[in-house]
Design a protein around this motif. Structure first.
Motif, mmCIF file in Angstrom:
data_model
loop_
_atom_site.group_PDB
_atom_site.id
_atom_site.type_symbol
_atom_site.label_atom_id
_atom_site.label_comp_id
_atom_site.label_asym_id
_atom_site.label_seq_id
_atom_site.Cartn_x
_atom_site.Cartn_y
_atom_site.Cartn_z
ATOM 1 N N THR A 93 -33.141 -12.961 19.117
ATOM 2 C CA THR A 93 -33.489 -11.662 19.681
ATOM 3 C C THR A 93 -34.987 -11.430 19.727
ATOM 4 O O THR A 93 -35.744 -11.963 18.912
ATOM 5 C CB THR A 93 -32.827 -10.530 18.863
ATOM 6 O OG1 THR A 93 -33.266 -9.262 19.357
ATOM 7 C CG2 THR A 93 -33.167 -10.629 17.377
ATOM 8 N N SER A 94 -35.400 -10.632 20.698
ATOM 9 C CA SER A 94 -36.794 -10.199 20.780
ATOM 10 C C SER A 94 -37.114 -9.194 19.688
ATOM 11 O O SER A 94 -38.278 -8.918 19.401
ATOM 12 C CB SER A 94 -37.055 -9.556 22.151
ATOM 13 O OG SER A 94 -36.343 -8.333 22.266
ATOM 14 N N VAL A 114 -30.031 -14.527 12.038
ATOM 15 C CA VAL A 114 -30.843 -13.856 13.061
ATOM 16 C C VAL A 114 -32.188 -14.558 13.185
ATOM 17 O O VAL A 114 -32.823 -14.896 12.177
ATOM 18 C CB VAL A 114 -31.067 -12.370 12.722
ATOM 19 C CG1 VAL A 114 -31.965 -11.705 13.766
ATOM 20 C CG2 VAL A 114 -29.731 -11.630 12.641
ATOM 21 N N GLN A 115 -32.601 -14.771 14.419
ATOM 22 C CA GLN A 115 -33.933 -15.311 14.703
ATOM 23 C C GLN A 115 -34.695 -14.296 15.542
ATOM 24 O O GLN A 115 -34.235 -13.891 16.602
ATOM 25 C CB GLN A 115 -33.839 -16.639 15.457
ATOM 26 C CG GLN A 115 -35.196 -17.218 15.852
ATOM 27 C CD GLN A 115 -35.079 -18.569 16.520
ATOM 28 O OE1 GLN A 115 -34.401 -19.465 16.011
ATOM 29 N NE2 GLN A 115 -35.712 -18.728 17.672
ATOM 30 N N ILE A 116 -35.849 -13.882 15.030
ATOM 31 C CA ILE A 116 -36.685 -12.902 15.728
ATOM 32 C C ILE A 116 -37.982 -13.573 16.162
ATOM 33 O O ILE A 116 -38.634 -14.256 15.366
ATOM 34 C CB ILE A 116 -36.998 -11.691 14.832
ATOM 35 C CG1 ILE A 116 -35.712 -10.942 14.474
ATOM 36 C CG2 ILE A 116 -37.973 -10.743 15.508
ATOM 37 C CD1 ILE A 116 -35.922 -9.757 13.553
ATOM 38 N N SER A 117 -38.349 -13.383 17.411
ATOM 39 C CA SER A 117 -39.618 -13.915 17.906
ATOM 40 C C SER A 117 -40.728 -12.911 17.628
ATOM 41 O O SER A 117 -40.573 -11.713 17.872
ATOM 42 C CB SER A 117 -39.529 -14.188 19.408
ATOM 43 O OG SER A 117 -39.295 -12.982 20.122
ATOM 44 N N ILE A 118 -41.837 -13.392 17.078
ATOM 45 C CA ILE A 118 -43.010 -12.554 16.827
ATOM 46 C C ILE A 118 -44.199 -13.222 17.496
ATOM 47 O O ILE A 118 -44.507 -14.386 17.236
ATOM 48 C CB ILE A 118 -43.242 -12.350 15.323
ATOM 49 C CG1 ILE A 118 -42.046 -11.602 14.724
ATOM 50 C CG2 ILE A 118 -44.532 -11.582 15.075
ATOM 51 C CD1 ILE A 118 -42.159 -11.323 13.251
ATOM 52 N N VAL A 155 -38.139 -16.569 11.597
ATOM 53 C CA VAL A 155 -39.174 -16.039 12.479
ATOM 54 C C VAL A 155 -39.608 -17.157 13.411
ATOM 55 O O VAL A 155 -39.887 -18.276 12.971
ATOM 56 C CB VAL A 155 -40.378 -15.506 11.678
ATOM 57 C CG1 VAL A 155 -41.593 -15.306 12.579
ATOM 58 C CG2 VAL A 155 -40.018 -14.185 11.000
ATOM 59 N N ASN A 156 -39.630 -16.855 14.705
ATOM 60 C CA ASN A 156 -40.079 -17.819 15.705
ATOM 61 C C ASN A 156 -41.451 -17.407 16.221
ATOM 62 O O ASN A 156 -41.647 -16.264 16.635
ATOM 63 C CB ASN A 156 -39.074 -17.894 16.862
ATOM 64 C CG ASN A 156 -39.592 -18.701 18.029
ATOM 65 O OD1 ASN A 156 -40.134 -18.163 18.990
ATOM 66 N ND2 ASN A 156 -39.451 -20.014 17.959
#
Length: 368
Positions: A93-94, A114-118, A155-156
């Motif tokens: 997710t963004s 969950v993977q969140i892009s930062i 975190v991506n």
């Protein structure tokens, strides 16, 4: 004598691109320039069938992605169907557009991870890269909700010229957010990323420093956080095996239902892609011409055909070979043995400070 068919492995991973809709406009997005409109997206029932077929085929993990998967109102139902099929569910997710209460519902539905892009460790820079004011703050808030619920968090960070100097800060931020893993992925130049290549490309010196920095950080934070890093193609000596080998271990489904051997495969004009609306996943995996096109090694040209690494990197990326040489069967120019390898340095040196061309989902053309 006929050449033997390449060994057919069961796919382990499925990238489920539920939608191309997304509140962010990240200029490094690898989605195609022609994005699927909402009206063309697979319906809920079709996704439910796809996950059942995926599990039967051997898929162990699915990545619910996009765009922003939370743009779909049926995301909870889709997530539950994948989990009920016995598949591990990772939400990519963004971090924007998921209220806290909905994140809790998604966890209840069966999300495992969950993977969140930062986009950066600095709020102003992160919002500028994302093309969305307030994105950094919302990502921070959602990451804390994820950890409060008790789900593992990755975190991506997609690395490019604007943020490559702050890798240490990004790792520190990921640890602060409670992530157990950070993925430091240099931009892969497909889709919108290729369109913005000159504005995103770092220098060789920046890349060399970043590689050293990642190695130092791994030692410093061993046992605290897992640091995975994807080396930038344009500065590598050997190519990466595309998805572990073309149609060898994974596949992805586009929002409109087209089954692809890799995320960017649609740029290869000679391939025809079967749709899950008309074909079962098993039929696609075993028989679709696009999946068989570069499976194994028999399709290879020299120098790949006689190379001892041919079953290590499988000739590299077919999409990159096409984009940089015009021939999808050519050796990936990332390889130092490719006759086109020297041209990569010229492409990497083509840099500009022009504004980003942000990724946007254009409205469909009016009906006539």
């Amino acid at each position: 004598m006929l050449n033997p068919e390449p060994k057919l492995h069961a796919p382990l991973g499925l990238l489920a691109e539920l939608t191309h809709r997304c509140p962010l406009g990240c200029p490094y997005c690898s989605n195609p320039l022609e994005l699927d409109a909402r009206e063309t997206e697979l319906d809920t029932e079709t996704w439910l069938r796809v996950f059942k077929e995926a599990a039967a085929l051997g898929v162990l993990q699915t990545h619910l992605s996009g765009g922003e998967p939370a743009s779909r109102r049926d995301l909870e139902v889709i997530a539950k169907s994948a989990r009920d099929a016995g598949i591990y569910v990772n939400l990519i997710t963004s971090g924007v557009g998921i209220p806290d209460a909905r994140m809790e519902k998604l966890a209840d539905a069966g999300i495992d991870h969950v993977q969140i892009s930062i986009q950066d460790s600095e709020a102003d820079s992160a919002d500028h890269i994302a093309g969305y004011r307030g994105a950094y703050k919302r990502k921070d808030e959602l990451a804390r909700v994820v950890r409060k619920i008790g789900l593992p968090l990755t975190v991506n960070m997609v690395v490019h010229r604007a943020n490559i100097a702050r890798i240490s800060d990004m790792v520190a931020l990921a640890i602060k957010l409670g992530a157990t893993r950070i993925e430091i992925a240099h931009v892969q130049y497909y889709g919108w990323a290729l369109k913005n290549r000159a504005a995103l490309m770092p220098t060789r010196e920046q890349v060399d420093r970043a590689v050293e920095e990642v190695n130092t950080l791994r030692e410093r934070h061993k046992g605290e956080i897992v640091i995975d890093a994807v080396v930038p193609d344009y500065y590598a000596k050997y190519p990466k095996a595309c998805m572990g080998g073309w149609a060898r271990r994974s596949l992805n489904i586009t929002p409109g239902g087209r089954a692809l051997p890799c995320h960017a495969a649609e740029i290869i004009p000679s391939l025809t892609f079967w749709n899950v609306r008309e074909h079962s996943l098993r039929d696609i995996w075993m028989n679709a011409p696009s999946f068989k096109a570069f499976r194994g090694t028999e399709w290879m040209q020299e120098p790949c055909r006689s190379c001892e690494r041919r079953e290590v990197d499988f000739g590299g990326c077919r999409c990159q070979a096409l984009l940089l040489t015009g021939d999808a069967r050519a050796t990936d120019p990332v390889c130092h043995l490719s006759p086109h390898h020297a041209e990569l340095a010229e492409m990497a040196a083509d840099r500009t400070e022009q504004p980003y061309d942000y990724r946007r989902l254009k409205a469909p053309a009016p009906q006539t």
